[in-house]
Design a protein around this motif. Structure first.
Motif, PDB file in Angstrom:
ATOM      1  N   GLU A   1      19.538 -17.226 141.462  1.00 48.72           N
ATOM      2  CA  GLU A   1      18.882 -18.733 140.871  1.00 48.72           C
ATOM      3  C   GLU A   1      19.313 -19.824 141.593  1.00 48.72           C
ATOM      4  OE1 GLU A   1      18.441 -19.606 136.358  1.00 48.72           O
ATOM      5  OE2 GLU A   1      18.418 -17.357 135.851  1.00 48.72           O
ATOM      6  N   TRP A   2      18.532 -20.360 142.008  1.00 48.04           N
ATOM      7  CA  TRP A   2      18.288 -21.582 142.769  1.00 48.04           C
ATOM      8  C   TRP A   2      17.270 -22.835 141.427  1.00 48.04           C
ATOM      9  CZ3 TRP A   2      14.756 -25.346 145.124  1.00 48.04           C
ATOM     10  CH2 TRP A   2      15.508 -26.245 146.039  1.00 48.04           C
ATOM     11  N   GLY A   3      18.124 -23.602 141.283  1.00 47.87           N
ATOM     12  CA  GLY A   3      17.384 -24.606 140.203  1.00 47.87           C
ATOM     13  C   GLY A   3      17.277 -24.190 139.392  1.00 47.87           C
ATOM     14  N   PRO A   4      15.562 -24.736 139.129  1.00 45.87           N
ATOM     15  CA  PRO A   4      15.377 -24.045 138.244  1.00 45.87           C
ATOM     16  C   PRO A   4      14.684 -22.676 138.227  1.00 45.87           C
ATOM     17  CG  PRO A   4      13.632 -25.547 138.883  1.00 45.87           C
ATOM     18  CD  PRO A   4      15.067 -25.757 139.384  1.00 45.87           C
ATOM     19  N   PHE A   5      14.505 -21.983 139.677  1.00 45.88           N
ATOM     20  CA  PHE A   5      13.758 -21.199 139.851  1.00 45.88           C
ATOM     21  C   PHE A   5      14.846 -19.966 139.625  1.00 45.88           C
ATOM     22  CE2 PHE A   5      12.143 -24.976 142.231  1.00 45.88           C
ATOM     23  CZ  PHE A   5      11.516 -24.822 142.171  1.00 45.88           C
ATOM     24  N   ALA A   6      13.857 -18.817 139.755  1.00 44.80           N
ATOM     25  CA  ALA A   6      14.488 -17.306 139.716  1.00 44.80           C
ATOM     26  C   ALA A   6      13.377 -17.017 140.769  1.00 44.80           C
ATOM     27  CB  ALA A   6      14.295 -16.217 138.531  1.00 44.80           C
ATOM     28  N   PRO A   7      14.013 -16.138 142.334  1.00 41.40           N
ATOM     29  CA  PRO A   7      13.300 -16.245 143.638  1.00 41.40           C
ATOM     30  C   PRO A   7      13.243 -14.994 143.907  1.00 41.40           C
ATOM     31  CG  PRO A   7      15.133 -17.494 144.215  1.00 41.40           C
ATOM     32  CD  PRO A   7      15.244 -17.530 142.576  1.00 41.40           C
ATOM     33  N   ILE A   8      12.053 -14.361 144.135  1.00 37.63           N
ATOM     34  CA  ILE A   8      12.397 -12.959 144.846  1.00 37.63           C
ATOM     35  C   ILE A   8      11.869 -12.832 146.335  1.00 37.63           C
ATOM     36  CG2 ILE A   8      11.180 -10.792 145.370  1.00 37.63           C
ATOM     37  CD1 ILE A   8      10.711 -11.076 142.201  1.00 37.63           C
ATOM     38  N   GLU A   9      12.860 -12.975 147.052  1.00 36.59           N
ATOM     39  CA  GLU A   9      12.017 -12.732 148.833  1.00 36.59           C
ATOM     40  C   GLU A   9      11.479 -11.542 148.917  1.00 36.59           C
ATOM     41  OE1 GLU A   9      14.317 -14.122 152.993  1.00 36.59           O
ATOM     42  OE2 GLU A   9      14.867 -14.028 151.511  1.00 36.59           O
ATOM     43  N   ILE A  10       9.509 -11.884 149.883  1.00 39.59           N
ATOM     44  CA  ILE A  10       9.624 -10.407 150.450  1.00 39.59           C
ATOM     45  C   ILE A  10      10.299 -10.842 151.621  1.00 39.59           C
ATOM     46  CG2 ILE A  10       6.840 -10.514 150.861  1.00 39.59           C
ATOM     47  CD1 ILE A  10       8.013 -10.607 147.405  1.00 39.59           C
ATOM     48  N   PRO A  11       9.658  -9.703 152.549  1.00 36.77           N
ATOM     49  CA  PRO A  11      10.647  -9.156 153.703  1.00 36.77           C
ATOM     50  C   PRO A  11       9.809  -9.917 154.717  1.00 36.77           C
ATOM     51  CG  PRO A  11       9.827  -7.331 152.486  1.00 36.77           C
ATOM     52  CD  PRO A  11       9.860  -8.823 151.805  1.00 36.77           C
ATOM     53  N   ASN A  12       8.297 -10.344 155.209  1.00 35.68           N
ATOM     54  CA  ASN A  12       7.983 -12.042 155.184  1.00 35.68           C
ATOM     55  C   ASN A  12       9.186 -13.206 155.782  1.00 35.68           C
ATOM     56  OD1 ASN A  12       6.355 -12.585 153.491  1.00 35.68           O
ATOM     57  ND2 ASN A  12       5.066 -11.909 154.687  1.00 35.68           N
ATOM     58  N   GLY A  13       9.346 -13.162 154.703  1.00 43.04           N
ATOM     59  CA  GLY A  13      10.496 -13.893 154.079  1.00 43.04           C
ATOM     60  C   GLY A  13       9.915 -15.301 153.349  1.00 43.04           C
ATOM     61  N   VAL A  14       8.883 -15.000 153.141  1.00 46.85           N
ATOM     62  CA  VAL A  14       8.365 -15.584 151.736  1.00 46.85           C
ATOM     63  C   VAL A  14       9.282 -15.789 150.282  1.00 46.85           C
ATOM     64  CG1 VAL A  14       6.145 -16.072 150.532  1.00 46.85           C
ATOM     65  CG2 VAL A  14       5.647 -15.535 152.833  1.00 46.85           C
ATOM     66  N   THR A  15       8.761 -16.329 149.885  1.00 44.97           N
ATOM     67  CA  THR A  15       9.679 -16.096 148.029  1.00 44.97           C
ATOM     68  C   THR A  15       8.151 -16.857 147.462  1.00 44.97           C
ATOM     69  OG1 THR A  15      10.522 -18.505 148.013  1.00 44.97           O
ATOM     70  CG2 THR A  15      12.434 -16.338 149.138  1.00 44.97           C
ATOM     71  N   LEU A  16       8.883 -16.116 146.205  1.00 41.76           N
ATOM     72  CA  LEU A  16       8.333 -16.100 145.001  1.00 41.76           C
ATOM     73  C   LEU A  16       9.212 -16.753 143.773  1.00 41.76           C
ATOM     74  CD1 LEU A  16       5.514 -13.066 144.554  1.00 41.76           C
ATOM     75  CD2 LEU A  16       5.291 -15.266 145.490  1.00 41.76           C
TER      76      LEU A  16
END
Length: 127
Positions: A33-48
């Protein structure tokens, strides 16, 4: 000029469960978790970056371009999870995949109603 999408925020009623759902289907990991976010990093570097909301969620569309082999693996997970899938974004062709542009594609919903898509050829690429 070089422009790349870096991240986008995805509204969820349970950010951790929603991030885990997508990560499990795509075979990825949920990042810390980063701040209020639960991120998923996509292999091309974009995070959701999933974020909790108590408000109504307006469904968004997220499309993931994958290889033919990855399509088979991900689509098997979709079926194993018992998810309804469609060949079209309007959910009219249930239980089918599409063969647009010589590739394959399928749509399915996440727990918040977001319309997820896996496809093996970008639209308009011919085939």
């Amino acid at each position: 000029m070089t422009v790349h999408l870096n991240h986008t925020i995805v509204a969820a009623h349970d950010k951790n469960a929603s991030a885990r759902f997508l990560a499990d289907i795509l075979g990825l990991k949920v990042s810390p978790e980063w701040g209020p976010f639960a991120p998923i990093e996509i292999p091309n570097g974009v995070t959701l970056d999933y974020i909790d909301t108590a408000d109504a969620i307006t469904p968004q569309h997220y499309a993931f371009l994958v290889s033919e082999d990855d399509f088979d693996t991900i689509f098997a997970r979709v079926r194993e999870a018992g998810l309804t899938y469609w060949a079209d974004p309007f959910h009219r062709r249930s239980g089918e995949i599409n063969r647009n542009d010589g590739g394959r594609g399928a749509y399915f919903d996440d727990p918040n109603g977001h319309n997820l898509e896996i496809l093996t050829r970008p639209y308009g690429s011919g085939g």
